[in-house]
Scaffold this active site. Sequence first.
Site, short mmCIF file in Angstrom:
data_model
loop_
_atom_site.label_atom_id
_atom_site.label_comp_id
_atom_site.label_asym_id
_atom_site.label_seq_id
_atom_site.Cartn_x
_atom_site.Cartn_y
_atom_site.Cartn_z
CD GLU A 1 39.80 33.94 35.20
OE1 GLU A 1 39.42 34.72 36.08
OE2 GLU A 1 40.87 34.05 34.62
C1 TNX Z 1 42.02 34.96 38.20
S1 TNX Z 1 42.88 32.50 39.42
C2 TNX Z 1 42.79 34.24 37.29
C3 TNX Z 1 43.94 34.88 36.66
C4 TNX Z 1 44.13 36.29 37.11
C5 TNX Z 1 43.85 36.37 38.59
C6 TNX Z 1 44.15 37.69 39.19
C7 TNX Z 1 42.76 32.00 38.01
C8 TNX Z 1 42.77 30.58 37.84
N1 TNX Z 1 42.62 32.91 37.05
O1 TNX Z 1 43.82 34.82 35.26
O2 TNX Z 1 45.42 36.68 36.83
O3 TNX Z 1 42.50 36.05 38.80
O4 TNX Z 1 44.06 37.65 40.57
#
Ligand code: TNX
Length: 541
Positions: free
Chosen positions: A338
């Site tokens: 992300e």
């Molecule tokens: C996505 S999964 C994220 C996290 C969040 C999560 C909550 C991932 C690699 N990144 O930053 O905490 O969703 O479910």
Amino acid sequence: MKTHYSSILTFLIISLLTITSCKKEVKIKKPATPKDLLKENIIPKPVTLTATGSSFELNSNSEIHYQSDALKPIANYLSELLQPATGFKLPIKVMSSMPSTDHIYLSLSDSIQHKEGYLLTIKENGIDLKANKPAGLFYGIQTLRQLLPANIELKEKQNNTWLIASGTITDEPSYSYRGAMLDVARHFLGLETVKRYIDLLSFYKINTLHLHLSDDQGWRIEIKSWPNLTTHGGSTEVGGGEGGFFTQEQYKELVKYAQDRFITIVPEIDMPGHTNAALSSYPELNCNGKATKPYTGTRVGFSSFCTDKDITYKFIDDVIRELAEMTPGEYIHIGGDESDATPIKDYIKFINKVQKIVSSHGKKVLGWDEIAHATLEPNTIVQYWARDSTENKNAFNAVKQNAKILMSPATKAYLDMKYDKTTKIGLDWAGLTEVDVAYNWSLENHIEDISKENIIGVEAPLWTETVENIKDLEFLAFPRVIGIAEIGWTPTSQRNWEEYKVRLGKHKDRLDALHVNYYTSELVPWQSTVTDTVVSTPKEN
Ligand code: TNX
């Protein structure tokens, strides 16, 4: 005549003495109580089970024998595990060969080929546990634990007998990486909580705990060369609580605690995004040279290291060096998810450089699947977390580059998803994940065109935006993580939900005895077998 009588008398006395003394020599064995190994409820389900219809009784005369000094810690572990509930202080003794009778024998043997495999042979007169390596003995012991009555887990002395069904179990895992991830950044969860989670995971033969140690809301590991990371960056968390962090001493203690339970710690420093805690601790890591404000909300995708500055890579080199020095495991996780605030060309350059830094400290890279945009180093592992097939391209890119995949599909393996609409904590962006959904899938069939050779194993992440303490953690993790453990261990051809749910239901007594705050899903036929001796746990969520 007189002599005659006296010789008859002497003869009778001698005969009587002989008979009684002989009697003393003969061991009176209680008839073995039958027990059926095939009716036991082992999770993860072992590869083969053969029952011989009788049992071994563990009693105060039992002893634990081990083949060589290297196995002393594991013999000790077994003795201590059995002591509270049985009240027996079973002696441990080194013996180069299997004792003739009544004991538990732990040994290593090349006849067991898999490095995590074991062979457990239970007879009326003794238990023989063999493995290729100590890890296999540890797993065999977890199986043995599940073959004893559930109140073996209680901390107070119990008065029942301790029968173990006789037969043979040969067992080994399908996948070498069987993990859980815990986010200690969104809410800080301290040493005792993580140790407790390690204990519970090891009971189900999970061998890796990935710790998500940094994020926008907090930095949780002491780095001596950059102390403000924890003094400032560790002092916040989601919701504005006081946060916290592991000192290096505490981290090392955790690593050792995990190692003693055959769990490897994989530390994660998430970057270049998810870095607000670092950016607010050191202004020089920001492109504009200004520290950001601490963040205690739950948005993602807004922070980024300045990928053009040399100081950024000096910083990362210091952090990875200190982390690598305290981490015996082969992997360092660099996050990479992300990173919406990092332009893609900068992101690629950044991931390429950081992989080199990790290799220079003798470690291999693990990263969330977005890192497949970069040029992957030969041993880099890509962690798949996509929520649906439209998001599979990172995994395909990884496989094209010959990288192995660690499977954490959000719709199945994310322990922070709510079970159903009524679940009070957890998120739902990847859908609702009831216990059957979390179990009913397989690693090698989940993504078309990605098969077993491409997959290193499975990991169940628990993100903690809504998780504040051990009770919340247990409620979301259990029982789903137990199913994940079985997905990683038991061949897919030997698993099905209808059979598993019954076995899981029969773990009620064990989970209660361990005081686990698990979700009592209506899909599982929870069944108690020893209600009168088990202390039940009030459910809090
Ligand atoms: C996505 S999964 C994220 C996290 C969040 C999560 C909550 C991932 C690699 N990144 O930053 O905490 O969703 O479910």
